[in-house]
Motif scaffolding. Sequence first.
Motif, PDB file in Angstrom:
ATOM      1  N   ARG A   1       0.833  -1.204   0.000  1.00 45.36           N
ATOM      2  CA  ARG A   1       0.000   0.000   0.000  1.00 45.36           C
ATOM      3  C   ARG A   1       0.869   1.256   0.000  1.00 45.36           C
ATOM      4  O   ARG A   1       0.577   2.219  -0.729  1.00 45.36           O
ATOM      5  CB  ARG A   1      -0.926  -0.020   1.232  1.00 45.36           C
ATOM      6  CG  ARG A   1      -1.729   1.255   1.490  1.00 45.36           C
ATOM      7  CD  ARG A   1      -2.468   1.763   0.276  1.00 45.36           C
ATOM      8  NE  ARG A   1      -3.318   0.777  -0.334  1.00 45.36           N
ATOM      9  CZ  ARG A   1      -3.996   0.967  -1.460  1.00 45.36           C
ATOM     10  NH1 ARG A   1      -3.890   2.120  -2.112  1.00 45.36           N
ATOM     11  NH2 ARG A   1      -4.745   0.020  -1.966  1.00 45.36           N
ATOM     12  N   GLU A   2       1.945   1.248   0.775  1.00 44.81           N
ATOM     13  CA  GLU A   2       2.839   2.402   0.815  1.00 44.81           C
ATOM     14  C   GLU A   2       3.481   2.625  -0.555  1.00 44.81           C
ATOM     15  O   GLU A   2       3.598   3.764  -1.011  1.00 44.81           O
ATOM     16  CB  GLU A   2       3.927   2.192   1.869  1.00 44.81           C
ATOM     17  CG  GLU A   2       4.884   3.382   1.988  1.00 44.81           C
ATOM     18  CD  GLU A   2       5.957   3.155   3.037  1.00 44.81           C
ATOM     19  OE1 GLU A   2       6.761   4.089   3.259  1.00 44.81           O
ATOM     20  OE2 GLU A   2       6.013   2.058   3.622  1.00 44.81           O
ATOM     21  N   PHE A   3       3.887   1.527  -1.216  1.00 43.97           N
ATOM     22  CA  PHE A   3       4.490   1.657  -2.539  1.00 43.97           C
ATOM     23  C   PHE A   3       3.485   2.246  -3.519  1.00 43.97           C
ATOM     24  O   PHE A   3       3.807   3.159  -4.297  1.00 43.97           O
ATOM     25  CB  PHE A   3       4.986   0.300  -3.051  1.00 43.97           C
ATOM     26  CG  PHE A   3       5.727   0.398  -4.353  1.00 43.97           C
ATOM     27  CD1 PHE A   3       7.088   0.632  -4.380  1.00 43.97           C
ATOM     28  CD2 PHE A   3       5.053   0.284  -5.564  1.00 43.97           C
ATOM     29  CE1 PHE A   3       7.776   0.754  -5.578  1.00 43.97           C
ATOM     30  CE2 PHE A   3       5.729   0.397  -6.769  1.00 43.97           C
ATOM     31  CZ  PHE A   3       7.094   0.630  -6.784  1.00 43.97           C
ATOM     32  N   ILE A   4       2.273   1.760  -3.501  1.00 39.95           N
ATOM     33  CA  ILE A   4       1.233   2.255  -4.412  1.00 39.95           C
ATOM     34  C   ILE A   4       0.995   3.741  -4.185  1.00 39.95           C
ATOM     35  O   ILE A   4       0.884   4.521  -5.134  1.00 39.95           O
ATOM     36  CB  ILE A   4      -0.075   1.456  -4.230  1.00 39.95           C
ATOM     37  CG1 ILE A   4       0.113   0.032  -4.771  1.00 39.95           C
ATOM     38  CG2 ILE A   4      -1.244   2.143  -4.943  1.00 39.95           C
ATOM     39  CD1 ILE A   4      -1.046  -0.892  -4.470  1.00 39.95           C
ATOM     40  N   GLU A   5       0.943   4.162  -2.937  1.00 39.28           N
ATOM     41  CA  GLU A   5       0.656   5.561  -2.623  1.00 39.28           C
ATOM     42  C   GLU A   5       1.720   6.510  -3.146  1.00 39.28           C
ATOM     43  O   GLU A   5       1.426   7.660  -3.474  1.00 39.28           O
ATOM     44  CB  GLU A   5       0.514   5.734  -1.102  1.00 39.28           C
ATOM     45  CG  GLU A   5      -0.775   5.189  -0.530  1.00 39.28           C
ATOM     46  CD  GLU A   5      -1.996   5.897  -1.083  1.00 39.28           C
ATOM     47  OE1 GLU A   5      -1.972   7.143  -1.137  1.00 39.28           O
ATOM     48  OE2 GLU A   5      -2.958   5.214  -1.474  1.00 39.28           O
ATOM     49  N   LYS A   6       2.965   6.035  -3.249  1.00 39.54           N
ATOM     50  CA  LYS A   6       4.070   6.909  -3.623  1.00 39.54           C
ATOM     51  C   LYS A   6       4.509   6.752  -5.072  1.00 39.54           C
ATOM     52  O   LYS A   6       5.505   7.367  -5.479  1.00 39.54           O
ATOM     53  CB  LYS A   6       5.266   6.657  -2.697  1.00 39.54           C
ATOM     54  CG  LYS A   6       5.007   7.063  -1.254  1.00 39.54           C
ATOM     55  CD  LYS A   6       6.233   6.814  -0.385  1.00 39.54           C
ATOM     56  CE  LYS A   6       5.981   7.253   1.054  1.00 39.54           C
ATOM     57  NZ  LYS A   6       7.162   6.988   1.920  1.00 39.54           N
ATOM     58  N   HIS A   7       3.780   5.954  -5.857  1.00 39.44           N
ATOM     59  CA  HIS A   7       4.194   5.687  -7.232  1.00 39.44           C
ATOM     60  C   HIS A   7       3.020   5.855  -8.187  1.00 39.44           C
ATOM     61  O   HIS A   7       1.925   5.351  -7.942  1.00 39.44           O
ATOM     62  CB  HIS A   7       4.805   4.292  -7.346  1.00 39.44           C
ATOM     63  CG  HIS A   7       6.116   4.179  -6.619  1.00 39.44           C
ATOM     64  ND1 HIS A   7       6.174   4.017  -5.249  1.00 39.44           N
ATOM     65  CD2 HIS A   7       7.400   4.266  -7.054  1.00 39.44           C
ATOM     66  CE1 HIS A   7       7.454   3.984  -4.885  1.00 39.44           C
ATOM     67  NE2 HIS A   7       8.205   4.131  -5.961  1.00 39.44           N
ATOM     68  N   VAL A   8       3.264   6.584  -9.255  1.00 42.15           N
ATOM     69  CA  VAL A   8       2.189   7.078 -10.109  1.00 42.15           C
ATOM     70  C   VAL A   8       1.449   5.957 -10.833  1.00 42.15           C
ATOM     71  O   VAL A   8       0.207   5.893 -10.799  1.00 42.15           O
ATOM     72  CB  VAL A   8       2.749   8.091 -11.137  1.00 42.15           C
ATOM     73  CG1 VAL A   8       1.666   8.514 -12.121  1.00 42.15           C
ATOM     74  CG2 VAL A   8       3.318   9.305 -10.412  1.00 42.15           C
ATOM     75  N   ILE A   9       2.152   5.079 -11.511  1.00 41.63           N
ATOM     76  CA  ILE A   9       1.479   4.050 -12.308  1.00 41.63           C
ATOM     77  C   ILE A   9       0.770   3.024 -11.430  1.00 41.63           C
ATOM     78  O   ILE A   9      -0.385   2.657 -11.721  1.00 41.63           O
ATOM     79  CB  ILE A   9       2.475   3.408 -13.296  1.00 41.63           C
ATOM     80  CG1 ILE A   9       2.941   4.467 -14.302  1.00 41.63           C
ATOM     81  CG2 ILE A   9       1.833   2.231 -14.046  1.00 41.63           C
ATOM     82  CD1 ILE A   9       4.127   4.068 -15.137  1.00 41.63           C
ATOM     83  N   PRO A  10       1.378   2.544 -10.338  1.00 43.84           N
ATOM     84  CA  PRO A  10       0.608   1.687  -9.432  1.00 43.84           C
ATOM     85  C   PRO A  10      -0.652   2.379  -8.893  1.00 43.84           C
ATOM     86  O   PRO A  10      -1.693   1.730  -8.725  1.00 43.84           O
ATOM     87  CB  PRO A  10       1.603   1.383  -8.307  1.00 43.84           C
ATOM     88  CG  PRO A  10       2.935   1.431  -8.986  1.00 43.84           C
ATOM     89  CD  PRO A  10       2.809   2.573  -9.960  1.00 43.84           C
ATOM     90  N   ARG A  11      -0.568   3.686  -8.626  1.00 43.28           N
ATOM     91  CA  ARG A  11      -1.762   4.410  -8.164  1.00 43.28           C
ATOM     92  C   ARG A  11      -2.832   4.438  -9.255  1.00 43.28           C
ATOM     93  O   ARG A  11      -4.030   4.289  -8.982  1.00 43.28           O
ATOM     94  CB  ARG A  11      -1.393   5.848  -7.788  1.00 43.28           C
ATOM     95  CG  ARG A  11      -0.757   6.005  -6.428  1.00 43.28           C
ATOM     96  CD  ARG A  11      -1.765   6.059  -5.286  1.00 43.28           C
ATOM     97  NE  ARG A  11      -2.600   7.231  -5.290  1.00 43.28           N
ATOM     98  CZ  ARG A  11      -2.259   8.421  -4.799  1.00 43.28           C
ATOM     99  NH1 ARG A  11      -1.037   8.611  -4.318  1.00 43.28           N
ATOM    100  NH2 ARG A  11      -3.114   9.414  -4.814  1.00 43.28           N
ATOM    101  N   LEU A  12      -2.408   4.657 -10.494  1.00 41.07           N
ATOM    102  CA  LEU A  12      -3.368   4.660 -11.596  1.00 41.07           C
ATOM    103  C   LEU A  12      -4.036   3.295 -11.731  1.00 41.07           C
ATOM    104  O   LEU A  12      -5.249   3.210 -11.973  1.00 41.07           O
ATOM    105  CB  LEU A  12      -2.668   5.025 -12.910  1.00 41.07           C
ATOM    106  CG  LEU A  12      -2.185   6.472 -13.050  1.00 41.07           C
ATOM    107  CD1 LEU A  12      -1.400   6.643 -14.347  1.00 41.07           C
ATOM    108  CD2 LEU A  12      -3.367   7.447 -13.015  1.00 41.07           C
ATOM    109  N   ARG A  13      -3.267   2.225 -11.573  1.00 44.09           N
ATOM    110  CA  ARG A  13      -3.840   0.885 -11.641  1.00 44.09           C
ATOM    111  C   ARG A  13      -4.824   0.666 -10.503  1.00 44.09           C
ATOM    112  O   ARG A  13      -5.860   0.018 -10.672  1.00 44.09           O
ATOM    113  CB  ARG A  13      -2.726  -0.163 -11.604  1.00 44.09           C
ATOM    114  CG  ARG A  13      -1.947  -0.245 -12.910  1.00 44.09           C
ATOM    115  CD  ARG A  13      -0.872  -1.324 -12.874  1.00 44.09           C
ATOM    116  NE  ARG A  13      -0.293  -1.489 -14.204  1.00 44.09           N
ATOM    117  CZ  ARG A  13       0.991  -1.675 -14.445  1.00 44.09           C
ATOM    118  NH1 ARG A  13       1.844  -1.721 -13.432  1.00 44.09           N
ATOM    119  NH2 ARG A  13       1.436  -1.822 -15.673  1.00 44.09           N
ATOM    120  N   ASP A  14      -4.501   1.216  -9.344  1.00 47.99           N
ATOM    121  CA  ASP A  14      -5.394   1.094  -8.200  1.00 47.99           C
ATOM    122  C   ASP A  14      -6.680   1.886  -8.427  1.00 47.99           C
ATOM    123  O   ASP A  14      -7.769   1.458  -8.041  1.00 47.99           O
ATOM    124  CB  ASP A  14      -4.678   1.607  -6.945  1.00 47.99           C
ATOM    125  CG  ASP A  14      -5.292   1.092  -5.664  1.00 47.99           C
ATOM    126  OD1 ASP A  14      -5.551  -0.119  -5.571  1.00 47.99           O
ATOM    127  OD2 ASP A  14      -5.527   1.909  -4.749  1.00 47.99           O
TER     128      ASP A  14
END
Length: 312
Positions: free
Chosen positions: A132-145
């Motif tokens: 979750r921390e990685f997703i919050e700080k990274h643009v493409i994982p956030r977009l996928r989320d």
Amino acid sequence: MTSAERTGHSKNCEQAEKPPCACACGGAEHGWQGALSIAAASSSASLDRLRQAAEKSWVQATQPRLGQRKPGPETVEGQHAAIRSFIADVIKWLRRDRSLHNNTRRLGEPFRISRDTDPDQPRRKLTPEEQREFIEKHVIPRLRDDFGVPKINDFQKQAGKVHFWCELLAQTAQALCVSKRICGEAKSTVVTALTGEGDQHPDGWAALLKERVVIERAVDLVFEQLPRLVTGGVAVGDVFRLIWPARVLAVLMCREPRRHWAVRQYCIQPIVEHGSAEIRQKVKDRLREAFPAEWPALDGGTSNDLGERRAG
């Protein structure tokens, strides 16, 4: 399962020096990690090889060879060779300037698509909290989320073809240069630039415009990350330390700058004119010869003051 299958990325893409590249990172991790590694290496051997390869490319592109069509700096080969020479000098700049190197790496961090591609981190399964921390700080994982994996995977396929991520960086650098601060106006300027239908976008850009909501969200996420990317943070009115890393990262990330107007105009040209970059005179001459319409007055004598004024 290989690392490339887990992350959609590969060392070949991270270390790429010339097109083509069809990696599933959509261009977001293309080239720049390898370039930063060369700049950070204890030995200059890799940089020396890079410069030698650029020299060879220029000679081959510009000197007549038996049985080949007329060479020249304005050919595809000549333009590519001029850019290679320029990038080698940019990496030398990063090698001299550790602050710029570190800030460029920090700026690049949110564009990584997986923790697996970080050489400083052991490859292991993340805990839910770490993920979750990685997703919050990274643009493409956030977009996928936000939008779902299939939608963003499709977006990424097109993004790689049309230089979306380096275009976003180039437009961000220009918007920050004009506004001189991280603000809603600068962000809106980037959105407008990315969602317009002007003829200065890379070929195929129109196909990406159907995903305007994803584009707008990507800009939101990048601007959300900007203030925290420089050591000690960056004040709202102080974007100087972000503009140069943004320009450098866009150049290193771009798969083919010779075909990318915004990267040439908003990143390459200011770097060439910035005294601290110490771009060699012969490299400036090569760029002028390869792109005469864009640098008709380039004489290599531009002062450092001009580069700093361009940075805001």
